[in-house]
Design a protein around this motif. Structure first.
Motif, PDB file in Angstrom:
ATOM      1  N   THR A   1       0.842  -1.197   0.000  1.00 23.28           N
ATOM      2  CA  THR A   1       0.000   0.000   0.000  1.00 23.28           C
ATOM      3  C   THR A   1       0.875   1.245   0.000  1.00 23.28           C
ATOM      4  OG1 THR A   1      -1.847  -1.090   1.138  1.00 23.28           O
ATOM      5  CG2 THR A   1      -1.709   1.309   1.331  1.00 23.28           C
ATOM      6  N   SER A   2       0.425   2.247  -0.734  1.00 25.80           N
ATOM      7  CA  SER A   2       1.109   3.547  -0.746  1.00 25.80           C
ATOM      8  C   SER A   2       0.193   4.577  -0.089  1.00 25.80           C
ATOM      9  CB  SER A   2       1.421   3.957  -2.195  1.00 25.80           C
ATOM     10  OG  SER A   2       2.016   5.236  -2.234  1.00 25.80           O
ATOM     11  N   PHE A   3       0.755   5.327   0.858  1.00 23.43           N
ATOM     12  CA  PHE A   3      -0.024   6.315   1.609  1.00 23.43           C
ATOM     13  C   PHE A   3       0.730   7.640   1.614  1.00 23.43           C
ATOM     14  CE2 PHE A   3      -1.282   8.178   5.832  1.00 23.43           C
ATOM     15  CZ  PHE A   3      -2.599   8.468   5.475  1.00 23.43           C
TER      16      PHE A   3
ATOM     17  N   ALA B   1      -2.464  21.491   7.428  1.00 31.03           N
ATOM     18  CA  ALA B   1      -2.779  22.923   7.417  1.00 31.03           C
ATOM     19  C   ALA B   1      -3.971  23.170   8.348  1.00 31.03           C
ATOM     20  CB  ALA B   1      -3.107  23.367   5.996  1.00 31.03           C
ATOM     21  N   LYS B   2      -4.151  24.419   8.757  1.00 30.84           N
ATOM     22  CA  LYS B   2      -5.227  24.740   9.703  1.00 30.84           C
ATOM     23  C   LYS B   2      -6.614  24.499   9.116  1.00 30.84           C
ATOM     24  CE  LYS B   2      -2.615  28.178  12.354  1.00 30.84           C
ATOM     25  NZ  LYS B   2      -2.573  29.593  12.819  1.00 30.84           N
ATOM     26  N   ASP B   3      -6.730  24.616   7.786  1.00 31.58           N
ATOM     27  CA  ASP B   3      -8.049  24.525   7.178  1.00 31.58           C
ATOM     28  C   ASP B   3      -8.232  23.283   6.307  1.00 31.58           C
ATOM     29  OD1 ASP B   3      -6.234  25.259   5.283  1.00 31.58           O
ATOM     30  OD2 ASP B   3      -7.506  26.763   4.318  1.00 31.58           O
ATOM     31  N   GLN B   4      -7.296  22.323   6.406  1.00 33.70           N
ATOM     32  CA  GLN B   4      -7.420  21.136   5.536  1.00 33.70           C
ATOM     33  C   GLN B   4      -6.716  19.926   6.117  1.00 33.70           C
ATOM     34  OE1 GLN B   4      -7.320  20.921   0.947  1.00 33.70           O
ATOM     35  NE2 GLN B   4      -5.184  20.661   1.521  1.00 33.70           N
ATOM     36  N   ARG B   5      -7.402  18.777   6.026  1.00 33.06           N
ATOM     37  CA  ARG B   5      -6.793  17.494   6.362  1.00 33.06           C
ATOM     38  C   ARG B   5      -7.020  16.566   5.152  1.00 33.06           C
ATOM     39  NH1 ARG B   5      -9.151  15.260  11.890  1.00 33.06           N
ATOM     40  NH2 ARG B   5     -11.144  15.896  10.942  1.00 33.06           N
ATOM     41  N   LEU B   6      -5.984  16.403   4.349  1.00 31.41           N
ATOM     42  CA  LEU B   6      -6.124  15.654   3.101  1.00 31.41           C
ATOM     43  C   LEU B   6      -4.993  14.637   2.968  1.00 31.41           C
ATOM     44  CD1 LEU B   6      -7.517  15.243   0.312  1.00 31.41           C
ATOM     45  CD2 LEU B   6      -5.940  16.978  -0.587  1.00 31.41           C
ATOM     46  N   VAL B   7      -5.369  13.370   2.673  1.00 37.68           N
ATOM     47  CA  VAL B   7      -4.383  12.311   2.449  1.00 37.68           C
ATOM     48  C   VAL B   7      -4.784  11.536   1.186  1.00 37.68           C
ATOM     49  CG1 VAL B   7      -3.896  12.082   4.916  1.00 37.68           C
ATOM     50  CG2 VAL B   7      -5.616  10.605   3.844  1.00 37.68           C
ATOM     51  N   GLU B   8      -3.847  10.695   0.700  1.00 43.81           N
ATOM     52  CA  GLU B   8      -4.119   9.848  -0.466  1.00 43.81           C
ATOM     53  C   GLU B   8      -3.680   8.425  -0.158  1.00 43.81           C
ATOM     54  OE1 GLU B   8      -2.692  11.299  -4.232  1.00 43.81           O
ATOM     55  OE2 GLU B   8      -2.725  13.389  -3.520  1.00 43.81           O
ATOM     56  N   VAL B   9      -4.452   7.446  -0.657  1.00 49.51           N
ATOM     57  CA  VAL B   9      -4.117   6.048  -0.425  1.00 49.51           C
ATOM     58  C   VAL B   9      -4.304   5.249  -1.704  1.00 49.51           C
ATOM     59  CG1 VAL B   9      -6.439   5.411   0.364  1.00 49.51           C
ATOM     60  CG2 VAL B   9      -4.466   4.054   1.086  1.00 49.51           C
TER      61      VAL B   9
ATOM     62  N   LYS C   1     -14.956  21.243  12.340  1.00 44.59           N
ATOM     63  CA  LYS C   1     -14.617  22.438  11.566  1.00 44.59           C
ATOM     64  C   LYS C   1     -13.736  22.116  10.355  1.00 44.59           C
ATOM     65  CE  LYS C   1     -14.904  25.661  15.466  1.00 44.59           C
ATOM     66  NZ  LYS C   1     -14.163  26.685  16.268  1.00 44.59           N
ATOM     67  N   VAL C   2     -12.917  21.082  10.482  1.00 43.35           N
ATOM     68  CA  VAL C   2     -12.003  20.718   9.387  1.00 43.35           C
ATOM     69  C   VAL C   2     -12.223  19.238   9.032  1.00 43.35           C
ATOM     70  CG1 VAL C   2      -9.613  20.638   8.583  1.00 43.35           C
ATOM     71  CG2 VAL C   2     -10.318  22.356  10.279  1.00 43.35           C
ATOM     72  N   PRO C   3     -13.057  18.956   8.034  1.00 45.38           N
ATOM     73  CA  PRO C   3     -13.301  17.565   7.634  1.00 45.38           C
ATOM     74  C   PRO C   3     -12.015  16.876   7.187  1.00 45.38           C
ATOM     75  CG  PRO C   3     -14.911  19.053   6.646  1.00 45.38           C
ATOM     76  CD  PRO C   3     -13.828  19.910   7.233  1.00 45.38           C
ATOM     77  N   PHE C   4     -11.989  15.571   7.383  1.00 44.15           N
ATOM     78  CA  PHE C   4     -10.863  14.748   6.947  1.00 44.15           C
ATOM     79  C   PHE C   4     -11.218  14.174   5.576  1.00 44.15           C
ATOM     80  CE2 PHE C   4      -7.953  11.258   6.624  1.00 44.15           C
ATOM     81  CZ  PHE C   4      -6.871  11.572   7.433  1.00 44.15           C
ATOM     82  N   ARG C   5     -10.324  14.326   4.600  1.00 44.50           N
ATOM     83  CA  ARG C   5     -10.608  13.858   3.246  1.00 44.50           C
ATOM     84  C   ARG C   5      -9.568  12.829   2.801  1.00 44.50           C
ATOM     85  NH1 ARG C   5     -11.878  19.429   3.047  1.00 44.50           N
ATOM     86  NH2 ARG C   5     -14.052  19.816   2.383  1.00 44.50           N
ATOM     87  N   VAL C   6     -10.063  11.804   2.126  1.00 43.14           N
ATOM     88  CA  VAL C   6      -9.203  10.733   1.597  1.00 43.14           C
ATOM     89  C   VAL C   6      -9.435  10.614   0.098  1.00 43.14           C
ATOM     90  CG1 VAL C   6      -8.581   8.293   1.691  1.00 43.14           C
ATOM     91  CG2 VAL C   6      -9.360   9.466   3.776  1.00 43.14           C
ATOM     92  N   LYS C   7      -8.362  10.780  -0.673  1.00 41.22           N
ATOM     93  CA  LYS C   7      -8.429  10.575  -2.112  1.00 41.22           C
ATOM     94  C   LYS C   7      -7.935   9.164  -2.428  1.00 41.22           C
ATOM     95  CE  LYS C   7      -6.975  13.738  -4.912  1.00 41.22           C
ATOM     96  NZ  LYS C   7      -6.079  14.748  -5.577  1.00 41.22           N
ATOM     97  N   SER C   8      -8.714   8.431  -3.257  1.00 38.55           N
ATOM     98  CA  SER C   8      -8.304   7.070  -3.589  1.00 38.55           C
ATOM     99  C   SER C   8      -8.978   6.621  -4.878  1.00 38.55           C
ATOM    100  CB  SER C   8      -8.666   6.093  -2.457  1.00 38.55           C
ATOM    101  OG  SER C   8     -10.060   6.047  -2.263  1.00 38.55           O
ATOM    102  N   ASN C   9      -8.184   6.297  -5.870  1.00 40.73           N
ATOM    103  CA  ASN C   9      -8.673   5.689  -7.110  1.00 40.73           C
ATOM    104  C   ASN C   9      -9.858   6.436  -7.718  1.00 40.73           C
ATOM    105  OD1 ASN C   9      -8.617   3.763  -9.155  1.00 40.73           O
ATOM    106  ND2 ASN C   9     -10.084   2.430  -8.120  1.00 40.73           N
TER     107      ASN C   9
END
Length: 390
Positions: A208-210, A217-225, A238-246
């Motif tokens: 797996t690649s993460f 950042a104060k206004d963003q929680r973004l990761v990719e898997v 206040k700051v949603p967690f976002r996951v980008k994947s495929n």
């Protein structure tokens, strides 16, 4: 060189392309007794009479049992004597051995292409009796160019305040900032847990690649898997967690879910706790606990599932509950780093049971054989392959 009648017949059949497997082996053995000598005979190739006579070797040997190599030489010299000046006879006599050598070179090339070459390929095929779990190290690549090999024995990774292990030992001294991005790559046969800077926990399955920032950042929680990961997201409305994947985007504020994108044709997101919004290709759905979203052929769909069927891997287990054979073997192949090959049309088979992933591959296969599935384990050109039949 004097040739036996058997060998002459094999040469004729070789040129005609109708050698049987037994005959191929016999001719190959004969060629191995004396390697062909490669000689560059540009001068010879210009002698049309000699080339024509060389091609007549096959027809000449059918006339009687006399050695056809000697008769060819006699016939060629007679032809040259009748058409050319005597001064050229010595030159032709000198070239006759090379004509035979040229014939051998051409023949050796044919034999290599149709007999020796396939055998050389088969030499790269090794039958394996078992495969132990790979012992490769997890790797971290930082956006500043640094590459770090992790100690798998030290377990979990903590990002807050720099890179360190859960026991507090420092891996990489860094100044927290929003620009430094880490990409973690887990090898086959291993899992890794990471605590992110916001307190969220991510468990990565094998291969797996993460990708994530060392400091959000104060206004963003973004990761990719890319692969498979289980998320426990720290709550922050206040700051949603976002996951980008495929090709899809998952958005949460605080929840637990599993993402599997091993197959690029079909990815799944399974919700255990909380709620998530998932979007892809202009479509959007909301998942509730015990639901799963699937992205296949560009379309999103959802259904109710038992999450335990999809997250047993975080406890280092294979869990099969009416799991079709192809899906089960894909999971096993990911863990042991195998290429799965189906020898024929495998009948529809479903598996049930729980197997520890710490077992050797042979132990796992012995369990699967109870479903009347046969396996052959080989290594070919450095790639480990599991051949499946029933």
């Amino acid at each position: 060189m004097r040739l036996t009648e058997d060998i002459k017949q094999l040469i004729v059949k070789c040129i005609k392309g109708n050698l049987s497997p037994v005959e191929k082996n016999a001719l190959s053995s004969w060629l191995a007794e004396s390697p062909a000598h490669g000689i560059y005979l540009d001068d010879l190739l210009q002698k049309e009479d000699l080339v024509r006579d060389l091609r007549q070797r096959i027809s000449l040997e059918e006339s009687d049992a006399t050695d056809w190599s000697e008769r060819l030489k006699t016939k060629t010299l007679a032809t040259i004597h009748a058409q050319e000046k005597p001064v050229r006879i010595n030159r032709i006599r000198r070239l006759m051995p090379y004509a035979a050598a040229l014939f051998c070179v051409v023949l050796a090339g044919l034999i290599y292409q149709f007999i020796w070459k396939p055998s050389a390929l088969n030499a790269n095929r090794i039958v394996l009796h078992d495969v132990e779990l790979p012992n490769n190290h997890t790797e971290i690549r930082l956006s500043n160019g640094k590459v770090i090999q992790l100690d798998n024995e030290k377990g979990a990774l903590v990002t807050s305040g720099g890179l360190k292990y859960a026991d507090g030992s420092l891996i990489q001294s860094t100044v927290p900032n929003t620009d430094l991005i880490a990409t973690v790559n887990t090898p086959a046969g291993s899992i890794l847990q990471i605590t992110l800077a916001d307190g969220s926990q991510v468990t990565l399955n094998a291969k797996t690649s993460f990708k994530y920032p060392l400091q959000f950042a104060k206004d963003q929680r973004l990761v990719e898997v890319d692969g498979e990961a289980y998320f426990k997201i720290a709550k922050n409305k206040k700051v949603p967690f976002r996951v980008k994947s495929n090709g899809q985007l998952i958005e949460v504020t605080g929840t637990e879910f599993n993402v599997n994108t091993y197959s690029k044709q079909k990815s799944s997101t399974t919700l255990v706790e909380g709620s998530i919004n998932l979007s892809a290709n202009g479509q959007q759905i909301q998942l509730k606990p015990n639901q799963q979203a699937t992205l296949s052929s560009g379309r999103l769909s959802q259904k109710s599932v038992d999450p335990h069927n999809y997250i047993a891997w975080i406890d280092n287990k294979f869990y099969f509950n009416e799991t079709d054979l192809h899906t089960a073997l894909q999971t096993i192949g990911q863990w042991y780093d195998l290429q799965i090959i189906y020898k024929n049309n495998i009948k529809e088979t479903y598996l049930y049971g729980e197997i520890q992933r710490t077992k050797s591959l042979s132990a796992v296969l012995e369990i699967l054989k109870r479903s009347n599935i046969q396996f052959e384990l080989i290594q070919e050109d450095g790639v480990r392959k599991l051949i499946v039949s029933n």
